[in-house]
Design a protein around this motif. Structure first.
Motif, PDB file in Angstrom:
ATOM      1  N   ILE A 124       0.888  -1.094  -0.079  1.00 32.14           N
ATOM      2  CA  ILE A 124       0.041  -0.015  -0.116  1.00 32.14           C
ATOM      3  C   ILE A 124       0.960   1.281  -0.201  1.00 32.14           C
ATOM      4  N   CYS A 125       1.869   1.211   1.031  1.00 31.00           N
ATOM      5  CA  CYS A 125       2.658   2.356   0.966  1.00 31.00           C
ATOM      6  C   CYS A 125       3.610   2.455  -0.366  1.00 31.00           C
ATOM      7  N   SER A 126       3.947   1.484  -0.760  1.00 33.77           N
ATOM      8  CA  SER A 126       4.756   1.779  -2.102  1.00 33.77           C
ATOM      9  C   SER A 126       3.730   2.159  -3.406  1.00 33.77           C
ATOM     10  N   ARG A 127       2.523   1.864  -3.369  1.00 35.05           N
ATOM     11  CA  ARG A 127       1.626   2.144  -4.473  1.00 35.05           C
ATOM     12  C   ARG A 127       1.422   3.781  -4.014  1.00 35.05           C
ATOM     13  N   LEU A 128       0.991   4.060  -2.746  1.00 35.81           N
ATOM     14  CA  LEU A 128       0.888   5.671  -2.537  1.00 35.81           C
ATOM     15  C   LEU A 128       2.043   6.615  -2.858  1.00 35.81           C
ATOM     16  N   LYS A 129       3.416   6.024  -2.908  1.00 40.30           N
ATOM     17  CA  LYS A 129       4.399   6.660  -3.371  1.00 40.30           C
ATOM     18  C   LYS A 129       4.370   7.066  -4.739  1.00 40.30           C
ATOM     19  N   LYS A 183       3.857  14.208  -1.702  1.00 43.80           N
ATOM     20  CA  LYS A 183       2.769  14.645  -0.876  1.00 43.80           C
ATOM     21  C   LYS A 183       2.193  13.176  -0.148  1.00 43.80           C
ATOM     22  N   THR A 184       2.996  12.154  -0.191  1.00 44.33           N
ATOM     23  CA  THR A 184       2.571  10.834   0.407  1.00 44.33           C
ATOM     24  C   THR A 184       2.659  11.028   1.757  1.00 44.33           C
ATOM     25  N   LEU A 185       1.834  10.278   2.653  1.00 44.64           N
ATOM     26  CA  LEU A 185       1.822  10.170   3.974  1.00 44.64           C
ATOM     27  C   LEU A 185       3.278   9.337   4.401  1.00 44.64           C
ATOM     28  N   ALA A 186       3.721   9.655   5.552  1.00 40.23           N
ATOM     29  CA  ALA A 186       5.019   9.056   5.791  1.00 40.23           C
ATOM     30  C   ALA A 186       4.827   7.434   5.946  1.00 40.23           C
ATOM     31  N   ASN A 187       5.561   6.599   5.699  1.00 38.91           N
ATOM     32  CA  ASN A 187       5.493   5.243   6.024  1.00 38.91           C
ATOM     33  C   ASN A 187       4.728   4.631   7.299  1.00 38.91           C
ATOM     34  N   VAL A 188       5.390   5.476   8.578  1.00 35.77           N
ATOM     35  CA  VAL A 188       4.760   4.988   9.749  1.00 35.77           C
ATOM     36  C   VAL A 188       3.259   5.520   9.883  1.00 35.77           C
ATOM     37  N   SER A 189       2.802   6.615   9.404  1.00 37.56           N
ATOM     38  CA  SER A 189       1.337   6.868   9.133  1.00 37.56           C
ATOM     39  C   SER A 189       0.675   5.742   8.479  1.00 37.56           C
TER      40      SER A 189
END
Length: 192
Positions: A61-66, A72-78
């Motif tokens: 999910i985080c890689s797709r968001l990036k 403007k992507t949320l931090a990985n922790v978030s």
């Protein structure tokens, strides 16, 4: 689980694994919501919620968001925290209401307080104002210079622009001094 085609939109022929859940539906909802000028982080939380329900892993999910949102992507922790919250059956994507200090101390109430204190004591310092109102020196300076438009002259805060009342007072004083000079002549300079 068998794979089916979308069928919600005529142009969509994506194969989905869960009937009734399609990216087209989410994208159409996001388009409608983006017309209302939603904050980017809320938009990303909606995507996280959707992808989590699809069974995607948080790292994916985080890689797709990036890839989609870039800087403007949320931090990985978030991202991981929101994935965890949605895994625990959280439904809302907005932040929970909470009480905390306001993000800025530059409010109408503080601006009025600074103005009242300056009018009461013209020789007050920024540090004294900061201590009385319990806000930072920088915010006090911003209020004084930008919002109240005061400048410091001879250790006194005065309005940067004269009001009509101030201008008429200056004119009256100047006219009275001029008339005294015309009546008394050079003696006016000696007695003054």
């Amino acid at each position: 689980m068998k794979a089916v085609t979308c069928g919600r939109k005529k142009h969509c022929s994506k194969v989905i694994h869960r009937p009734g859940v399609c990216y087209c539906a989410v994208l159409s909802v996001l388009r409608k919501m983006s017309e209302t000028k939603m904050h980017v982080s809320v938009e990303q939380r909606i995507v996280i919620k959707f992808l989590k329900k699809e069974g995607c892993k948080p790292s994916g999910i985080c890689s797709r968001l990036k890839r989609q949102y870039g800087k403007k992507t949320l931090a990985n922790v978030s991202g991981y925290e929101w994935c965890s919250a949605f895994k625990k059956r959280r439904e809302t994507v907005e932040n929970e209401p909470h009480e905390r200090r306001p993000r800025t101390s530059i409010t109408v109430m503080n601006s009025d307080g600074v103005d009242a204190l300056i009018r009461e004591k013209r020789r007050i310092t920024v540090r004294e104002l900061s201590g009385i109102l319990n806000i930072s020196d920088g915010n006090v300076k911003t209020i004084i210079k930008q919002h109240l438009q005061y400048s410091k002259v001879c250790a006194r805060w005065i309005p940067l622009l004269l009001t009509d009342e101030h201008k008429s007072t200056w004119v009256q004083v100047a006219q009275s001094l001029l008339s005294r000079y015309e009546q008394e002549g050079d003696i006016f300079w000696i007695l003054s």
